[in-house]
Design a protein around this motif. Structure first.
Motif, short mmCIF file in Angstrom:
data_model
loop_
_atom_site.label_atom_id
_atom_site.label_comp_id
_atom_site.label_asym_id
_atom_site.label_seq_id
_atom_site.Cartn_x
_atom_site.Cartn_y
_atom_site.Cartn_z
N CYS A 281 0.85 -1.19 0.00
CA CYS A 281 0.00 0.00 0.00
C CYS A 281 0.89 1.24 0.00
O CYS A 281 2.12 1.13 0.07
CB CYS A 281 -0.96 -0.01 1.19
SG CYS A 281 -0.25 0.56 2.75
N ALA B 197 1.40 3.36 2.25
CA ALA B 197 2.15 3.50 3.50
C ALA B 197 3.32 2.52 3.60
O ALA B 197 4.25 2.74 4.37
CB ALA B 197 1.22 3.36 4.70
N CYS B 198 3.27 1.42 2.82
CA CYS B 198 4.43 0.52 2.75
C CYS B 198 5.61 1.28 2.13
O CYS B 198 6.77 1.03 2.46
CB CYS B 198 4.12 -0.69 1.89
SG CYS B 198 2.92 -1.84 2.59
N CYS C 141 4.15 -2.65 8.07
CA CYS C 141 3.30 -1.50 7.73
C CYS C 141 2.05 -1.47 8.63
O CYS C 141 1.28 -2.43 8.67
CB CYS C 141 2.88 -1.56 6.27
SG CYS C 141 1.65 -0.32 5.84
N CYS D 151 -1.40 -1.81 6.60
CA CYS D 151 -1.68 -3.17 6.14
C CYS D 151 -2.03 -4.07 7.33
O CYS D 151 -2.93 -4.90 7.24
CB CYS D 151 -0.48 -3.76 5.41
SG CYS D 151 -0.21 -3.05 3.78
ZN LIG Z 1 1.05 -1.09 3.72
#
Ligand SMILES: [Zn+2]
Length: 255
Positions: free
Chosen positions: A170, A172-173, A243, A246
């Protein structure tokens, strides 16, 4: 599709990968475009032209003289008008057949929840990390593909997070929510005009591929453009096991 529609979309229908069936998928599709600026303008124009049946456009700003250098939906007489209204008029002039919903505000978490749930695909055309993370969270939660673009100065990037699949990274990863990021905005920084057009058009391209279901998407692959040297680079982005965004989804799913 009637005869006019068959003509309007004939250059897509002629492509065996799309055909009438793919064009019907586009007509039934609902795309959310957040940000009606340098990226959102070309993205929306191509999606409207291609006959994506339902577009939702969100942006809180009014058209400013400084926008006209790159935000290709707007004309000089639009200065001062709410962007989403000027955009809707321009898009309807291009294709009166599609439905366009507009939201004249910045997308907060509650709005993102509803807008993302209603959409088949989300195009992140914003210029700030706060909204990017809000959209990402909602896309992770609702398992919606997120097509993310950015352009600043002479650098631009593009990536797809196909969150319908469990192993997809995602946003944010790649850029953790608590990470140290330099918040730079086009509103105060320079940006080479055609770069926003290139990236916005590519966001539309990736969205059309995902919606019409052909080709291989840019999922998990970050594409970067250096305009000065005209070089493209691409790096794989993997899901980060640490993350927080996730993990939160995983926790919800196992509940
Ligand atoms: Zn993520």
């Amino acid at each position: 599709m009637n005869d006019d529609q068959l003509l309007r979309y004939s250059r897509h229908i002629l492509l065996p990968e799309i055909g009438v069936e793919g064009q019907e998928r586009l007509r039934r599709a609902r795309a959310l475009i957040v940000g009606a600026g340098g990226l959102g303008c070309p993205a929306a124009l191509y999606l409207a032209g291609a006959g994506v049946g339902h577009l939702t456009l969100a942006d809180a700003d009014k058209v400013d003289l400084t926008n006209l250098q790159r935000q290709i939906l707007y004309r000089t007489q639009d200065v001062g008008a709410p962007k989403v209204e000027a955009a809707r008029d321009a898009l309807h002039a291009l294709n009166p057949e599609i439905e366009i919903a507009v939201l004249k505000s910045r997308v907060d978490a509650a709005q993102a929840e509803k807008l993302v749930a209603d959409a088949h695909i989300v195009l992140d055309c914003t210029d700030n990390f706060a909204t990017r993370h809000v959209l990402n969270r909602a896309c992770v939660r609702h398992r919606k593909p997120l097509v993310s673009g950015a352009a600043i100065r002479f650098d631009a990037q593009l990536i797809v997070f196909d969150l319908r699949t469990g192993d997809a990274p995602c946003y944010a990863c790649l850029f953790p929510e608590d990470g140290e990021v330099e918040e730079v905005q086009c509103s105060v920084m320079g940006v080479l005009a055609p770069m926003t057009g290139i990236i916005g058009a590519m966001q539309a391209m990736e969205a059309i591929k995902l919606l019409a279901e052909f080709g291989e998407s840019l999922s998990g692959r970050l594409l970067m453009l250096d305009a000065k040297s005209a070089q493209w680079r691409s790096v794989r982005v993997k899901k980060d096991p640490a993350c927080a965004v996730c993990k939160q989804k995983g926790a919800q799913a196992s509940r």
